[in-house]
Design an enzyme around this catalytic site. Structure first.
Site, PDB file in Angstrom:
ATOM      1  N   LYS A 204       0.641  -1.435  -0.234  1.00  9.29           N
ATOM      2  CA  LYS A 204      -0.065   0.206  -0.025  1.00  9.29           C
ATOM      3  C   LYS A 204       0.856   1.216   0.067  1.00  9.29           C
ATOM      4  O   LYS A 204       2.107   1.420   0.310  1.00  9.29           O
ATOM      5  CB  LYS A 204      -0.863  -0.346   0.995  1.00  9.29           C
ATOM      6  CG  LYS A 204      -2.322  -0.776   0.687  1.00  9.29           C
ATOM      7  CD  LYS A 204      -2.857  -1.299   2.225  1.00  9.29           C
ATOM      8  CE  LYS A 204      -3.530  -2.588   1.768  1.00  9.29           C
ATOM      9  NZ  LYS A 204      -5.285  -2.730   2.860  1.00  9.29           N
ATOM     10  N   ARG A 244      -3.341 -10.466   4.624  1.00  9.46           N
ATOM     11  CA  ARG A 244      -4.192 -10.433   3.624  1.00  9.46           C
ATOM     12  C   ARG A 244      -2.511  -9.581   2.738  1.00  9.46           C
ATOM     13  O   ARG A 244      -2.414  -8.397   2.636  1.00  9.46           O
ATOM     14  CB  ARG A 244      -4.934  -9.384   3.659  1.00  9.46           C
ATOM     15  CG  ARG A 244      -5.626  -8.940   1.823  1.00  9.46           C
ATOM     16  CD  ARG A 244      -7.410  -8.660   1.753  1.00  9.46           C
ATOM     17  NE  ARG A 244      -7.727  -9.303   0.177  1.00  9.46           N
ATOM     18  CZ  ARG A 244      -7.172  -8.243  -0.343  1.00  9.46           C
ATOM     19  NH1 ARG A 244      -6.335  -6.826  -0.925  1.00  9.46           N
ATOM     20  NH2 ARG A 244      -8.230  -8.638  -2.088  1.00  9.46           N
TER      21      ARG A 244
END
Length: 393
Positions: A204, A244
């Site tokens: 991210k 995840r």
């Protein structure tokens, strides 16, 4: 949880697995690398992404889910739509991963309740196209925890078994980089809600910004894997249920290392030997500390407890006072500090006293408790005290 995006526009791997065969091969590879779940998504949730319709989302995910389930791979479906979730469950998915926490489609709770499958509820404030405008919080950990608690209550009220819920703080979804770090540091508060916690940091942008080049250019998406692995260790040690990730094997390795470390800590095999302590309690001295004029004018008695951490083995071997703390000298130094320049707060006095303890370089840490038994309170009481601990580090 291994990420399998069958989309043309996901931020990290958009288009790479849009082909059915490529998607299935990658799903099998992630399972072989240790993924407990392969999370199949057909709609990008990157910031600014536009939605696709339900038919297109289903067209993307259902064949992949069916093929992986047929091959024995546990699959979750990443969707906010009840109709897509229902079709995916029928095709073989075993878990629903809903980034909207059930807010995007009010029918999702019914689908999950009827199917009796786990439901991952992520913290969410709006769709990708405008979610970053909603990244405003008073206290991000408290606010996210409260809003997820509301989603749990709503799910249970709709008939979903609480024991089948998993919570995700939604890092990057209506969150700034600072919000993401605060949530990682506050996972214990989220875990206190009860359900297991899933953490998604993989590749991210807040990791890219953390690793920016000297000129401020963020690290590229394909160069954030080491940082992702580091956050997996953080999440695992904080008690997260799962992570995840895009690259499964290094994160599985990291989780195994964290688990082995945690087992060793809990078993006591790696417990650090507790430092030796020298303790002086009940030292009484007069000082003129307080916020009232009469306290400054008349003074009152304070009681001090001091605990010093140090290695006493040299003194034990030599039997010489010079090799340890002289508690007579310590008592005199503390009494002198109590009788010194007046301050308003016993917090300030305690900080002054702990500094006296740390004057001796052999003292690694010290704890001071200052009692003010004659504090000017209008009610009956036994004591008022402040305890501070400071280490040389």
């Amino acid at each position: 949880m291994g990420v399998l995006n069958v989309t043309p526009d996901s931020f990290s791997d958009g288009g790479r697995y849009a082909d059915l065969d490529a998607a299935v091969v990658h799903g099998l590879e992630m399972r072989a690398d240790g993924a407990d779940l392969v999370d199949v998504g057909g709609e990008s949730t990157r910031p600014g992404a536009h939605r696709v319709d339900a038919d297109e989302e289903s067209r993307r995910v259902l064949p992949v889910i069916a093929a992986l389930a047929e091959a024995g791979v546990p699959v979750s479906v990443d969707t906010t739509r009840a109709a897509v979730a229902a079709a995916a469950l029928k095709a073989g998915a075993a878990v629903v991963n809903d980034v909207s926490g059930g807010l995007a489609d009010p029918e999702m709770a019914r689908v999950v309740a009827d199917a009796e499958v786990p439901w991952i509820l992520m913290h969410w404030r709006g769709h990708s196209r405008d979610m970053q405008r909603l990244a405003t919080y008073d206290d991000v950990v408290a606010d996210v925890t409260r809003e997820l608690a509301d989603r749990v209550d709503a799910a249970v009220a709709a008939g979903v078994d609480r024991r089948r819920l998993v919570l995700d703080p939604g890092l990057g979804f209506a969150k700034t980089a600072e919000h993401n770090w605060a949530l990682l540091a506050g996972l214990d508060r989220l875990r206190a809600l009860g359900p297991p916690v899933l953490v998604g940091t993989s590749r991210k942008s807040f990791l890219g910004r953390l690793l920016s080049d000297p000129d401020g250019t963020p690290r590229g998406v394909d160069q954030r894997e080491d940082a992702t692995v580091a956050t997996t260790v953080v999440a695992a040690l904080a008690g997260a249920w799962g992570v995840r990730v895009h690259e499964v094997r290094p994160n599985v390795d990291a989780a195994r290392v964290a688990a082995a470390y945690a087992r060793s800590v809990h078993s006591g095999l790696s417990r650090v030997e507790r430092p030796d302590r020298v303790t002086l309690t009940g030292l009484r001295a007069t000082g003129r500390h307080g916020v009232f004029d009469h306290e400054r004018r008349d003074g009152q008695e304070f009681v001090v407890d001091a605990t010093l951490e140090l290695d006493t083995r040299p003194a034990a071997a030599s039997d010489a006072l010079a090799d340890t703390v002289d508690y007579g000298g310590l008592a005199g130094g503390l009494a002198e500090a109590v009788g010194g320049e007046p301050v308003d707060l016993i917090e300030t006095l305690a900080d002054r006293l702990v500094a006296v303890c740390l004057r001796d370089p052999r003292v690694g840490a010290a704890e001071i408790t200052v009692h003010k038994p004659h504090a000017p309170l209008p009610l009956a009481f036994s004591d008022v005290a402040v305890t501070v601990r400071r280490s040389r580090a």
